[in-house]
Design a protein around this motif. Structure first.
Motif: not given
Length: 423
Positions: A62-68, A271-274, A345-351, A353-362
């Protein structure tokens, strides 16, 4: 919350996704339980082991593309042909690479029988690229189309699994039907998509591909880490204990992991609405985000409490006395849903806010906790130790890591889990 978005569209799409999940839970649980009873704990454990391993390679494909991609399709619908065409090529190459890598690793490090099972189950990797059509439907809030397509595939596969039981077939055929679901799904999605758009309009942009990969690689590493810490327990149970023990553990976990479908549906639908709401009004976006965390916290407790008390009755009723040892696993593992909800819930916020590295660290934190706790707890407590490790890992990556990485989100999560509305 629904007043903050297009309520009618939100409810319509949520209804279709709920129908999808309830249908899958009903049919899938019925057939899976039947398969588990037919195969017995040991053979069921062998199949579960291979599926757990292949899920890692599915995340890679999936290459991590879905949310982006959903975000970009929501904001730039006029560029959909270029976005879809570019993402398709990326995912196609990733799928072929993942299949080859899975084969090589199993060939050199696993038994011949396990390798054959892997080759059959991982057929799905070759068709993973077609899931971009589901993402397009999702971004356009047209979940009805993708739900119908995927349920057709799911129904065909489960009919096949039932026929395998009636004709008393061997394990390899169950592995084959597991792999064929993505093929059937791809055909159905392509058919429905082709009625509204044309594949010949897809475009490939090298520059766009570079941009998507640059943004998605942290999500790819995050997804791989998530799969590892959610599935490494099954791999370790099989290697540290036995296939039979894994069969029991997989039976308990199979119920627990299915129960995060409501927050997943909300995430996919909203996600599309927010995304658009964030562009329109930062204040309304923040207010909606807080409500999402609070709702997810309530949903988590509504799942955990009843399943904790009725786990033994449920396991014996579904799987039979041969799987009674799975009840304690379910009673403990069910609490992963609390922290999964907070993570979704946090994933919505991270996508957004473009905080992909935060997802990796977690997720790297969660992976480290999972492996270390499993190494300690499985030898001491068996499959119960693996269930405890799963809860610790989820709590660490989804909530506790935010003490350092995102303190504001941590406070929001804690308030949500104890039913305090954030202002």
């Amino acid at each position: 919350m629904l007043k903050s978005v297009n309520g009618k569209s939100f409810l319509t799409n949520s209804a279709w996704l709920l129908f999808d999940k309830f249908y899958r839970l009903g049919l899938g649980l019925f057939v899976s339980v039947w398969v588990a009873r037919y195969l017995g704990p040991e053979l069921f454990g062998e199949l579960a082991y291979v599926i757990s391993a292949v899920i890692f390679f599915q995340a890679l494909s999936r290459v991590g593309l879905d949310g982006v991609l959903v975000r970009e399709l929501s904001l730039k619908p006029k560029n959909s042909n270029e976005l879809i065409g570019t993402a398709f090529v990326i995912k196609l190459f990733a799928g072929v690479f993942s299949y080859a890598l899975a084969f090589l690793l199993f060939y050199f490090f696993e038994t011949f029988d396990s390798t054959i099972l892997m080759v059959l189950v991982s057929i799905s990797l070759l068709f993973q690229s077609m899931d971009i059509l589901e993402l397009w439907f999702q971004s356009q809030s047209k979940n009805k189309s993708s739900v119908i397509a995927k349920l057709i595939a799911y129904t065909l596969v489960n009919i096949g699994r039932v026929l395998l039981i009636f004709t008393e077939q061997e394990l390899i055929y169950f592995a084959l039907f597991t792999g064929l679901e993505m093929f059937f799904s791809s055909v159905a999605l392509a058919f429905i998509y082709s009625r509204s758009d044309s594949f010949f309009n897809w475009k490939l942009s090298v520059d766009l591909a570079k941009k998507l990969i640059r943004e998605s690689w942290p999500y790819l590493l995050s997804s791989l880490s998530i799969v590892l810490y959610m599935r490494v327990d099954q791999l370790m149970v099989k290697n540290l204990l036995s296939p039979g023990a894994l069969g029991l553990y997989a039976a308990g976990v199979a119920i627990s992991v299915q129960l995060s479908f409501v927050p997943t549906i909300i995430q996919r639908t909203i996600t599309p609405f927010i995304t658009r709401k964030k562009v329109e009004s930062e204040e309304q976006y923040q207010s909606l985000l807080k409500k999402i965390f609070w709702v997810f916290g309530i949903l988590g407790w509504l799942v955990c409490i009843p399943f904790y008390f009725f786990s033994e009755l449920l396991i014996v009723l579904l799987y039979g006395e041969a799987y009674s040892g799975a009840s304690e696993v379910l009673a403990i593992h069910i609490f992963t849903n609390l922290f999964i909800n907070m993570g979704i819930a946090q994933t919505i916020w991270m996508v957004l806010e473009k905080k992909g590295k935060l997802a990796l660290y977690r997720t790297l934190i969660g992976l480290c906790v999972c492996i270390s706790s499993n190494l300690v707890l499985i030898p001491q407590f068996g499959i119960v130790g693996a269930a405890i490790s799963a809860v610790l890992a989820q709590a660490s990556q989804a909530v506790l890591s935010n003490i350092i990485l995102a303190p504001d989100i941590f406070l929001l999560q804690v308030k949500s889990l104890v039913f305090i509305k954030a202002k």
